[in-house]
Design a protein around this motif. Structure first.
Motif, PDB file in Angstrom:
ATOM      1  N   SER A  36       0.867  -1.187   0.000  1.00  9.81           N
ATOM      2  CA  SER A  36       0.000   0.000   0.000  1.00  9.81           C
ATOM      3  C   SER A  36       0.897   1.228   0.000  1.00  9.81           C
ATOM      4  N   ALA A  37       1.255   1.671  -1.225  1.00 11.08           N
ATOM      5  CA  ALA A  37       2.232   2.769  -1.326  1.00 11.08           C
ATOM      6  C   ALA A  37       1.585   4.089  -0.927  1.00 11.08           C
ATOM      7  N   ARG A  38       0.252   4.247  -1.235  1.00 20.86           N
ATOM      8  CA  ARG A  38      -0.380   5.504  -0.828  1.00 20.86           C
ATOM      9  C   ARG A  38      -1.853   5.237  -0.539  1.00 20.86           C
ATOM     10  N   PRO A  39      -2.510   6.167   0.137  1.00 19.45           N
ATOM     11  CA  PRO A  39      -3.892   5.922   0.570  1.00 19.45           C
ATOM     12  C   PRO A  39      -4.778   5.430  -0.571  1.00 19.45           C
ATOM     13  N   GLY A  40      -5.503   4.356  -0.296  1.00 20.13           N
ATOM     14  CA  GLY A  40      -6.489   3.867  -1.261  1.00 20.13           C
ATOM     15  C   GLY A  40      -5.910   3.029  -2.369  1.00 20.13           C
ATOM     16  N   LEU A  41      -4.547   2.938  -2.429  1.00 15.14           N
ATOM     17  CA  LEU A  41      -3.947   2.146  -3.518  1.00 15.14           C
ATOM     18  C   LEU A  41      -3.270   0.922  -2.925  1.00 15.14           C
ATOM     19  N   THR A  42      -3.929  -0.239  -3.044  1.00 13.43           N
ATOM     20  CA  THR A  42      -3.332  -1.489  -2.531  1.00 13.43           C
ATOM     21  C   THR A  42      -3.010  -2.390  -3.715  1.00 13.43           C
ATOM     22  N   THR A  43      -1.769  -2.839  -3.799  1.00 11.87           N
ATOM     23  CA  THR A  43      -1.340  -3.704  -4.913  1.00 11.87           C
ATOM     24  C   THR A  43      -1.075  -5.112  -4.391  1.00 11.87           C
ATOM     25  N   VAL A  44      -1.726  -6.102  -5.009  1.00 11.68           N
ATOM     26  CA  VAL A  44      -1.541  -7.494  -4.580  1.00 11.68           C
ATOM     27  C   VAL A  44      -0.747  -8.241  -5.649  1.00 11.68           C
ATOM     28  N   VAL A 250      -1.735   1.978   6.666  1.00  9.56           N
ATOM     29  CA  VAL A 250      -1.265   0.845   5.856  1.00  9.56           C
ATOM     30  C   VAL A 250      -1.763  -0.457   6.473  1.00  9.56           C
ATOM     31  N   LEU A 251      -1.682  -0.561   7.786  1.00  8.50           N
ATOM     32  CA  LEU A 251      -2.118  -1.798   8.450  1.00  8.50           C
ATOM     33  C   LEU A 251      -3.605  -2.020   8.224  1.00  8.50           C
ATOM     34  N   ARG A 252      -4.368  -0.928   8.280  1.00  4.93           N
ATOM     35  CA  ARG A 252      -5.817  -1.057   8.113  1.00  4.93           C
ATOM     36  C   ARG A 252      -6.167  -1.412   6.669  1.00  4.93           C
ATOM     37  N   GLU A 253      -5.581  -0.681   5.709  1.00  2.00           N
ATOM     38  CA  GLU A 253      -5.971  -0.869   4.311  1.00  2.00           C
ATOM     39  C   GLU A 253      -5.494  -2.209   3.745  1.00  2.00           C
ATOM     40  N   THR A 254      -4.420  -2.748   4.291  1.00  2.00           N
ATOM     41  CA  THR A 254      -3.948  -4.047   3.769  1.00  2.00           C
ATOM     42  C   THR A 254      -4.568  -5.208   4.545  1.00  2.00           C
TER      43      THR A 254
END
Ligand SMILES: Nc1ncnc2c1ncn2[C@@H]1O[C@H](COS(=O)(=O)NC(=O)C[C@H](N)c2ccccc2)[C@@H](O)[C@H]1O
Length: 530
Positions: A36-44, A250-254
């Motif tokens: 999660s490099a920045r808010p709202g952007l999670t890359t799997v 980051v912990l929350r969004e991932t």
């Protein structure tokens, strides 16, 4: 360039890349890396995608024709691409040296002079320049491996990888003098990983947040724990670890279920964002290592996360780690020390006294010696330091088996578990008296309102002798503490020579790049609180 013919099954032993990719083979679509490099952007990145990236990078590295055992500098933070490159280096028979992009140029050039790598690798957006002209350089990223300066093509002296080959070298800052290169073989790393997995820390559903820089072997522990369990690595970019709101976002969004880090990563979130910390309802376990967790902060963390499993992981880079123990949640009110447990399955911790005799009785201090298949091969180009650290088995010197002399003191509890009692080199002589700095620090953290403390023996300002100085951080919102009361509190439990002659209140304790309390910075006289 043809790839190495695979060794016949069962003959080669297990290489680092075999271990890290094995679990994911059964779940190719499971998430291997969640960024999660920045808010709202999670890359799997799935295990299949990670494997395909590693394949492409392996082909790229093999094309360079480097000989088996050549060193490559891997200058990167932990990302899906740098993990794929780590796997590729292992598959190409190369030894990687992880280095943070923040490493000062001077230190990197000194490390290059010591390790004499064949290649410097950095991410496509890496900012490193001014590298030695003779050093081959390449970049990696979404566009693949791009060679900037190709390596010379010497005739390779070796082509067959062996599990006793160095998988990586970690250069530690070294408390004394020049950095030491800790050489870890494939066999040692995989042996440690297997011992760790036997402790039962993660399941395939876990999302394990790694908050240490790639150059710190804590990150390699997290990578082995996650990928070895078929779980996911959640790398937290170092620049975000230091900011509580970013870290917690980051912990929350991932959806991180486990957060692994040195104790200091929790100091600011506890002070400034307790509500957001308590709201992490996916978080079910925390693993820490590297130094003792100040108990007031640990208790506060447990209050906010009452259901979290807390694991104390102890060990040195020379064996990656060696023991795990669950911290009771909540920690009993009368508990003043944390157990570091016993060595992971397949290894054994022994206590040895200053005469070289084994200490068997509970409560009697000794130096931890570790018998383990996960011991390092030695310090890079430093046989004397190696011989001082890998010493003959104290129980059977004739056998040729060596054990790791850790430099750590401990005592055993009634149940056989170990309790850390500081470093042998943190025993300082002050005016002829032996002072255990960890003992002073522990007493200070028992004073109501103290969050953390560090003690140091500093030169007397007017010259001559050492002065026991303490640095204390208070919990947020705590009214000012009278340092004279703090000194009197110490005097009620410690001998006079262990009572700090000076106590300074600080807003924060300075930390090293690996997140440990920076004792050198304190010794230079940290600025008093504003
Ligand atoms: N849980 C502890 N309580 C108390 N003192 C400790 C503890 N874990 C280490 N240490 C101290 O840190 C020293 C090792 O320092 S180090 O070589 O820089 N390596 C590390 O700190 C990280 C270590 N390799 C590691 C990596 C991954 C997981 C666990 C441990 C040990 O010898 C201990 O003195």
């Amino acid at each position: 360039m043809s790839q190495q013919p695979p060794a016949p099954a069962g003959t080669a032993g297990e290489f680092l890349h075999d271990f890290l990719l094995a679990a994911g083979r059964h779940t190719p679509d499971a998430p291997a890396v969640i960024e999660s490099a920045r808010p709202g952007l999670t890359t799997v990145t799935s295990y299949a995608q990670l494997g395909a990236l590693a394949d492409a990078y392996t082909d790229g590295l093999l094309t360079l024709g480097l000989e088996t055992g050549a060193r490559v500098i891997l200058e990167a933070d932990t990302t899906a691409h740098s993990l794929a490159m780590l796997l590729a280096a292992s598959r190409a028979g190369l030894t990687f040296i992880p280095v943070s992009p923040k490493t000062p140029g001077q230190r990197l050039r000194s490390l290059i002079g010591t390790a004499r790598p064949a290649l410097h690798l950095q991410a496509s957006d890496g900012e490193r320049t001014d590298l030695p002209r003779a050093l081959a350089t390449a970049r990696f990223g979404p566009g693949g491996l791009t060679v900037e300066h190709a390596p010379e093509q010497p005739r390779p002296r070796r082509r067959v990888p062996c599990v006793t080959d160095p998988a990586y070298i970690i250069f530690t800052s070294g408390t004394t003098g020049r950095p030491k290169g800790v050489v870890m073989s494939h066999r040692a790393v995989v042996a440690f990983y297997r011992g760790m997995l036997a402790y039962g820390i993660a399941t395939p559903e876990d999302r394990i947040a790694s908050t240490s820089p790639l150059q710190f072997d804590f990150s390699l522990l997290n990578i082995g724990l996650a990928l070895g369990s078929g779980a996911s690595v959640v790398p937290v970019p170092p620049d975000l670890v230091r900011w509580p709101r970013h870290l917690l976002r980051v912990l929350r969004e991932t959806g991180a279920t486990q957060v692994n880090g040195v104790p200091s990563i929790w100091r600011q979130p506890l002070r400034h964002e307790p509500g957001r910390l308590a709201a992490l309802d996916r978080l079910r376990s925390i693993l820490f290592c590297g130094e003792e967790f100040p108990l007031p902060e640990l208790r506060r963390l447990q209050e906010l996360l009452p259901k979290a499993r807390v694991i104390n992981c102890y060990g040195a880079t020379e064996s990656m780690a060696c023991s795990f123990d669950d911290v009771p949640n909540p920690l009993p009110a009368d508990a003043h020390r944390l157990s570091i447990g016993v060595a992971h399955p397949g290894a054994e911790m022994l206590l040895v006294d200053e005469h070289g005799e084994i200490v068997a009785e509970p409560g009697v201090p000794g130096e931890i010696h570790l018998r383990s298949p996960a011991l390092f091969s030695g310090y890079w180009d430093d046989p004397q330091a190696t011989r001082r650290t890998l010493v003959p088995d104290p129980l059977c010197p004739q056998s040729g088996q060596v054990v790791l002399r850790t430099g750590d003191l401990a005592v055993r509890g009634a149940g056989g578990e170990f309790y850390f009692r500081g470093r042998t080199d943190s025993q300082v002589q002050i005016n002829g008296n032996r002072v255990e700095l960890a003992e002073v620090e522990r007493r200070l953290t028992q004073y109501p309102g103290v969050a953390a403390a560090s003690a140091a023996a500093l030169p007397q300002p007017e010259g001559g002798g050492l002065r026991l100085t303490a640095f204390v951080v208070l919990t947020a919102g705590r009214p000012a503490v009278d340092t004279a009361d703090l000194g009197a509190f110490c005097a009620r439990a410690l001998p006079p020579y262990m009572v700090p002659q000076e106590i300074r209140l600080l807003d924060v304790l300075p930390t090293t790049p690996n997140g440990k309390v920076d004792r050198a910075a304190l010794a230079q006289g940290a600025r008093p609180a504003a």
